[in-house]
Design an enzyme around this catalytic site. Structure first.
Site, PDB file in Angstrom:
ATOM      1  N   ASN A  47      -0.009  64.912 135.472  1.00 11.06           N
ATOM      2  CA  ASN A  47       0.753  65.069 134.010  1.00 11.06           C
ATOM      3  C   ASN A  47       1.189  66.509 133.752  1.00 11.06           C
ATOM      4  OD1 ASN A  47       1.308  63.860 131.212  1.00 11.06           O
ATOM      5  ND2 ASN A  47       0.191  65.987 130.701  1.00 11.06           N
ATOM      6  N   GLU A  48       2.645  66.414 133.447  1.00 17.33           N
ATOM      7  CA  GLU A  48       3.017  67.754 133.006  1.00 17.33           C
ATOM      8  C   GLU A  48       2.784  68.941 133.842  1.00 17.33           C
ATOM      9  OE1 GLU A  48       2.817  68.142 128.940  1.00 17.33           O
ATOM     10  OE2 GLU A  48       4.199  66.681 128.413  1.00 17.33           O
ATOM     11  N   TYR A 105       9.950  65.824 123.766  1.00 17.43           N
ATOM     12  CA  TYR A 105       9.673  66.007 122.457  1.00 17.43           C
ATOM     13  C   TYR A 105      10.777  66.719 121.378  1.00 17.43           C
ATOM     14  CZ  TYR A 105       5.051  64.667 123.400  1.00 17.43           C
ATOM     15  OH  TYR A 105       3.722  64.001 123.825  1.00 17.43           O
ATOM     16  N   HIS A 125      -5.044  64.790 134.175  1.00 19.52           N
ATOM     17  CA  HIS A 125      -4.329  65.269 133.034  1.00 19.52           C
ATOM     18  C   HIS A 125      -5.097  66.569 132.494  1.00 19.52           C
ATOM     19  CE1 HIS A 125      -1.745  64.120 129.250  1.00 19.52           C
ATOM     20  NE2 HIS A 125      -2.440  65.261 128.940  1.00 19.52           N
ATOM     21  N   GLN A 177      -8.836  64.012 125.652  1.00 22.76           N
ATOM     22  CA  GLN A 177      -8.505  64.254 124.188  1.00 22.76           C
ATOM     23  C   GLN A 177      -9.148  62.896 123.583  1.00 22.76           C
ATOM     24  OE1 GLN A 177      -4.254  64.330 125.002  1.00 22.76           O
ATOM     25  NE2 GLN A 177      -4.326  65.858 123.593  1.00 22.76           N
ATOM     26  N   GLU A 228       6.231  60.213 127.528  1.00 19.68           N
ATOM     27  CA  GLU A 228       5.400  60.608 126.320  1.00 19.68           C
ATOM     28  C   GLU A 228       6.614  61.026 125.501  1.00 19.68           C
ATOM     29  OE1 GLU A 228       2.876  64.054 126.115  1.00 19.68           O
ATOM     30  OE2 GLU A 228       1.789  63.173 128.045  1.00 19.68           O
TER      31      GLU A 228
END
Length: 436
Positions: A164-165, A309, A120, A17, A373
């Site tokens: 990640n996730e 989130y 990621h 990103q 995050e």
């Protein structure tokens, strides 16, 4: 608000990103390079990460922002294919090592703790061509990559995130096909990928534990995405059960094996087995861990890294027709409360983070928690007067401040009814326009 001493403040990025330089200085292609270069309906306005935020050449500007914000931590991910262009240690790209060495050294020089993510979502394309996360071969490949990173950077990096996730990645890549490799396999391959992700994490944790921990004295975990959920009808027993299933499939699917017993939640196993039987499968679509694998997986997390989130409502939705799919396995309907302020997929529900922390505390024996995050989508990209995002953070920090009073032994506020466990860090996630 005065947070307790030692409370950390960070920001988070990911290599694809922000870095750009997609083929610079010997970097090999990753799956996102292939995916976005193909274009089509799945790629918004045919954008790519070829340039992204340009961090590969503009790191010093990023460092200025980090210092200006007064951050204590900075979480970033390593590009596997920048370090190992074909995904293996057969060819090591020194320019990639130099780039990450500079980031790590600059952070430490400025009193900022690096938190480094190994993976990621940007698998080297060469490994995807060999089967990627659907092949058990990836477990050994990831472990070798992890050992290379621990050996190369671990003298300075003391906090590692392996993956990640994995819950988001498995679903988006293999259930919906909107992440690379971009081929959906409804109801099947996401479970297979998740199975391999868990085993790859566990193998790399054991490698660190046996080969590096004594000398480097670091910590290793993986980060799990978790939204909070509430029953659509609090008085409905079926909706209350739907909440339990939603949390089991979303968070506990990955957390329970690592923190409790090396195996999936019972409700996950029973739900998938029941649906599989209805659909005519001879066995469950959810793979099983062997007893040896369960022993290997159990206890392979040194802290609880969670990414929050938003919050949603859920209601029971029986899969009467036996339709195939992960959401159909959970048998829930997920939706926002129409009264909540929202933008894109994020609703402003600050109290959800405290309920989530309370859940983690009670379910996983009060672990040390890093919120790796948290954030809110940008509103008007042409304006710096981003009041919606500011308000989201203000309210979220208020909730965490209330929670922090429990850590310091201060008397709670009247509304402090969801005391979380020990939280060490909140990291705001920085999301540019390229895919998450």
């Amino acid at each position: 608000m005065a947070f307790p001493a030692g409370f950390g403040w960070g920001a988070a990025t990911s290599a694809y990103q922000v870095e750009g330089g997609w083929d610079a200085d010997g970097k090999g292609p990753c799956v996102w390079d292939t995916f976005t270069h193909q274009g089509g309906e799945r790629v918004f306005k045919n954008q790519t990460g070829d340039v992204a935020c340009g961090s590969y050449t503009l790191w010093e500007e990023d460092l200025k922002c980090i210092k200006q914000l007064g951050l204590t931590h900075y979480r970033f991910s390593l590009s596997w294919s920048r370090l190992l262009p074909d995904g293996t240690t057969g060819f090591i790209n020194q320019k990639g090592i130099d780039y990450y060495n500079k980031i790590i050294d600059d952070l430490l020089t400025n009193g900022v703790t690096p938190i480094v993510t190994l993976y990621h979502f940007d698998l080297p394309q060469a490994l995807e061509d060999q089967g990627g996360w659907l092949s058990e071969v990836i477990i050994e490949s990831f472990d070798k990559y992890a050992r290379f990173c621990f050996s190369t950077f671990g003298d300075r990096v003391k906090q590692w995130i392996t993956i990640n996730e994995p819950n988001i990645f498995a679903v988006m890549a293999y259930e919906f096909g909107v992440f690379p490799p971009g081929v959906p396999h409804v109801g099947t391959k996401a479970y297979q990928a998740a199975h391999n992700l868990i085993k790859a994490h566990a193998r790399s944790w054991h490698s660190y534990d046996s080969l590096f921990r004594k000398e480097q004295k670091g910590m290793v975990s993986l980060s799990v995405f978790a939204g909070w959920v509430e029953p659509a009808d609090p008085a409905s027993v079926s909706d209350q059960e739907a909440v339990k299933r939603a949390m089991a499939f979303q968070l506990d699917f990955f957390a329970k094996p690592l923190f409790i017993d090396g195996d999936y939640p019972e409700v996950v196993k029973s739900q998938v087995a029941l649906m599989s039987k209805k659909q005519g499968y001879s066995s469950s679509r959810l793979p099983e861990f062997t007893e040896e694998e369960k022993r290997m997986i159990k206890g392979t997390a040194d802290f609880f890294a969670v990414q929050y989130y938003t919050t949603h409502l859920v209601k029971n939705q029986e899969n009467k027709k036996g339709e195939l799919g992960l959401l159909q396995d959970v048998e829930v309907e997920v939706f926002p409360d129409p009264s909540w302020i929202s933008l894109n997929w994020v609703c402003v529900v600050p109290w959800g983070i405290r309920k989530l922390l309370k859940y983690i505390k009670d379910t996983y024996n009060n672990p040390v928690i890093y919120i790796t995050e948290n954030g809110f989508p940008q509103g008007d990209p042409t304006s710096f007067d981003d009041t919606q995002r500011w308000e989201y953070f203000r309210q979220t920090f208020q909730e965490l401040f209330k929670a922090s009073r429990f850590f310091s032994g201060e008397p709670p506020f009247a509304q402090d009814v969801y005391p979380p466990s020990h939280v060490d860090l909140i990291a705001a996630d920085i999301h540019p326009v390229t895919p998450r």
